[in-house]
Scaffold this motif. Structure first.
Motif, PDB file in Angstrom:
ATOM      1  N   HIS A  57       0.840  -1.188   0.000  1.00  2.00           N
ATOM      2  CA  HIS A  57       0.000   0.000   0.000  1.00  2.00           C
ATOM      3  C   HIS A  57       0.882   1.246   0.000  1.00  2.00           C
ATOM      4  N   LEU A  58       0.470   2.250  -0.734  1.00  2.00           N
ATOM      5  CA  LEU A  58       1.248   3.485  -0.853  1.00  2.00           C
ATOM      6  C   LEU A  58       0.504   4.636  -0.200  1.00  2.00           C
ATOM      7  N   ILE A  59       1.198   5.379   0.655  1.00  2.00           N
ATOM      8  CA  ILE A  59       0.666   6.601   1.265  1.00  2.00           C
ATOM      9  C   ILE A  59       1.612   7.743   0.892  1.00  2.00           C
ATOM     10  N   THR A  60       1.124   8.664   0.082  1.00  2.00           N
ATOM     11  CA  THR A  60       1.926   9.791  -0.389  1.00  2.00           C
ATOM     12  C   THR A  60       1.615  11.018   0.454  1.00  2.00           C
ATOM     13  N   CYS A  61       2.636  11.605   1.045  1.00  2.00           N
ATOM     14  CA  CYS A  61       2.450  12.757   1.930  1.00  2.00           C
ATOM     15  C   CYS A  61       2.872  14.040   1.226  1.00  2.00           C
ATOM     16  N   VAL A  62       1.981  15.015   1.182  1.00  2.00           N
ATOM     17  CA  VAL A  62       2.234  16.285   0.501  1.00  2.00           C
ATOM     18  C   VAL A  62       2.026  17.438   1.478  1.00  2.00           C
ATOM     19  N   ASP A  63       2.465  18.624   1.075  1.00  2.00           N
ATOM     20  CA  ASP A  63       2.323  19.807   1.931  1.00  2.00           C
ATOM     21  C   ASP A  63       1.332  20.817   1.371  1.00  2.00           C
ATOM     22  N   THR A  64       0.524  20.392   0.402  1.00  2.00           N
ATOM     23  CA  THR A  64      -0.487  21.267  -0.179  1.00  2.00           C
ATOM     24  C   THR A  64      -1.851  20.586  -0.070  1.00  2.00           C
ATOM     25  N   PRO A  65      -2.935  21.362  -0.011  1.00  2.00           N
ATOM     26  CA  PRO A  65      -4.281  20.758   0.066  1.00  2.00           C
ATOM     27  C   PRO A  65      -4.546  19.827  -1.102  1.00  2.00           C
ATOM     28  N   TYR A  67      -7.541  16.744  -2.756  1.00  2.00           N
ATOM     29  CA  TYR A  67      -8.820  16.043  -2.683  1.00  2.00           C
ATOM     30  C   TYR A  67      -8.663  14.565  -3.041  1.00  2.00           C
ATOM     31  N   ASP A  68      -7.424  14.139  -3.244  1.00  2.00           N
ATOM     32  CA  ASP A  68      -7.138  12.750  -3.586  1.00  2.00           C
ATOM     33  C   ASP A  68      -7.118  11.930  -2.299  1.00  2.00           C
ATOM     34  N   SER A  69      -7.982  10.941  -2.208  1.00  2.00           N
ATOM     35  CA  SER A  69      -8.082  10.135  -0.991  1.00  2.00           C
ATOM     36  C   SER A  69      -6.836   9.296  -0.732  1.00  2.00           C
ATOM     37  N   SER A  70      -6.027   9.067  -1.773  1.00  2.00           N
ATOM     38  CA  SER A  70      -4.810   8.270  -1.617  1.00  2.00           C
ATOM     39  C   SER A  70      -3.617   9.114  -1.184  1.00  2.00           C
ATOM     40  N   VAL A  71      -3.819  10.417  -1.072  1.00  2.00           N
ATOM     41  CA  VAL A  71      -2.747  11.340  -0.706  1.00  2.00           C
ATOM     42  C   VAL A  71      -3.064  11.959   0.652  1.00  2.00           C
ATOM     43  N   THR A  72      -2.056  12.060   1.503  1.00  2.00           N
ATOM     44  CA  THR A  72      -2.224  12.617   2.844  1.00  2.00           C
ATOM     45  C   THR A  72      -1.537  13.968   2.936  1.00  2.00           C
ATOM     46  N   LYS A  73      -2.263  14.969   3.428  1.00  2.00           N
ATOM     47  CA  LYS A  73      -1.648  16.278   3.658  1.00  2.00           C
ATOM     48  C   LYS A  73      -0.996  16.261   5.025  1.00  2.00           C
ATOM     49  N   GLY A  74       0.297  16.423   5.048  1.00  2.00           N
ATOM     50  CA  GLY A  74       1.038  16.378   6.305  1.00  2.00           C
ATOM     51  C   GLY A  74       2.386  15.727   6.102  1.00  2.00           C
ATOM     52  N   ASN A  75       3.157  15.607   7.173  1.00  2.00           N
ATOM     53  CA  ASN A  75       4.482  15.013   7.061  1.00  2.00           C
ATOM     54  C   ASN A  75       4.405  13.486   7.055  1.00  2.00           C
ATOM     55  N   VAL A  76       5.550  12.860   6.912  1.00  2.00           N
ATOM     56  CA  VAL A  76       5.574  11.392   6.802  1.00  2.00           C
ATOM     57  C   VAL A  76       5.116  10.707   8.081  1.00  2.00           C
ATOM     58  N   TRP A  77       5.182  11.415   9.194  1.00  2.00           N
ATOM     59  CA  TRP A  77       4.756  10.791  10.453  1.00  2.00           C
ATOM     60  C   TRP A  77       3.240  10.746  10.554  1.00  2.00           C
ATOM     61  N   LYS A  78       2.576  11.725   9.974  1.00  2.00           N
ATOM     62  CA  LYS A  78       1.120  11.643   9.880  1.00  2.00           C
ATOM     63  C   LYS A  78       0.728  10.478   8.976  1.00  2.00           C
ATOM     64  N   GLY A  79       1.476  10.305   7.889  1.00  2.00           N
ATOM     65  CA  GLY A  79       1.237   9.161   7.007  1.00  2.00           C
ATOM     66  C   GLY A  79       1.536   7.842   7.691  1.00  2.00           C
ATOM     67  N   THR A  80       2.575   7.821   8.529  1.00  2.00           N
ATOM     68  CA  THR A  80       2.925   6.599   9.261  1.00  2.00           C
ATOM     69  C   THR A  80       1.832   6.230  10.263  1.00  2.00           C
ATOM     70  N   ILE A  81       1.303   7.234  10.960  1.00  2.00           N
ATOM     71  CA  ILE A  81       0.212   6.980  11.902  1.00  2.00           C
ATOM     72  C   ILE A  81      -1.011   6.446  11.158  1.00  2.00           C
ATOM     73  N   GLN A  82      -1.262   6.981   9.966  1.00  2.00           N
ATOM     74  CA  GLN A  82      -2.368   6.481   9.152  1.00  2.00           C
ATOM     75  C   GLN A  82      -2.142   5.018   8.774  1.00  2.00           C
ATOM     76  N   ALA A  83      -0.903   4.675   8.412  1.00  2.00           N
ATOM     77  CA  ALA A  83      -0.575   3.288   8.075  1.00  2.00           C
ATOM     78  C   ALA A  83      -0.765   2.375   9.282  1.00  2.00           C
TER      79      ALA A  83
END
Length: 218
Positions: A57-65, A67-83
């Motif tokens: 599974h891929l979680i892509t973390c970005v710093d801009t708003p 609407y893509d459900s597969s992309v997380t706004k925030g740093n990699v640790w927010k993405g890690t918590i999501q994982a």
């Protein structure tokens, strides 16, 4: 042996040279966001082809708003918590692979939360650092994961050689488990702590940069 893998990548534009549009610039040999995503997707296909029960599974973390459900706004640790949330919900043994380009001054508290959650779930956090990412090294060492410092654009080769096999090689990386200061991002032995968000500071400050709360200093 089957494996379930969650890959969290740092795609924040502020961490990358966004002027580069080619996958890998032949002149500068620099790794770009499109090159990283392309390499990760090739690696994920290899993981799922290795065993019919494998998942990636891929979680892509970005710093801009977004609407893509597969992309997380925030740093990699927010993405890690999501994982970790997904792993806990699925109730299957899994690993998290974090690929980070650059650290953030405010990442310490969320990284600590991710480390504690991963330890409780018995999930190892593997790390590939594309820059000076000491917090990622700490997370890998704390959870028993593999940590690699990637100094070349050949990220795909590293993914295949180190992370394709369910049994990861042991790394002897010396990890200093000292916290990072929220203002200078340097490791400290002693620090002042924000009572609201637990951000650390090497010097006394009137306002917390992480949560913007005014600190009471006696």
């Amino acid at each position: 042996m089957e494996q379930h893998l969650y890959i969290v990548i740092d795609a924040a534009k502020s961490h990358w040279d966004v002027r580069q549009t080619a996958l890998i610039q032949s002149s500068s040999q620099a790794l770009t966001i499109p090159a990283l995503i392309n390499s990760v997707k090739i690696f994920m296909n290899a993981v799922t082809m290795q065993n019919s029960n494998n998942t990636a599974h891929l979680i892509t973390c970005v710093d801009t708003p977004t609407y893509d459900s597969s992309v997380t706004k925030g740093n990699v640790w927010k993405g890690t918590i999501q994982a970790l949330f997904r792993i806990n919900k699925a109730k299957v043994p899994a690993r998290v692979l974090v690929i980070q380009k650059a650290p953030e001054l405010t990442e310490q508290s969320s990284a600590l939360s991710a480390m504690v959650a991963a330890e409780r779930l018995k999930v190892k956090i593997d790390g590939v650092a594309l820059g000076e990412c000491e917090t990622l090294a700490q997370a890998s060492g704390f959870t028993g994961g593999v940590f690699i410092r990637q100094g070349t654009p050949a990220i795909l080769q590293t993914l295949f050689q180190v992370f394709l096999s369910p049994s990861r090689p042991k790394t002897n990386t010396s990890v200093h488990m000292r916290p990072l200061c929220s203002c200078c991002n340097k490791q400290v032995d002693k620090a002042y702590v924000c009572s609201s968000c637990l951000a650390l500071y090497c010097q006394v400050t009137s306002t917390c940069r992480s949560c913007q709360r005014r600190l009471l200093i006696s």
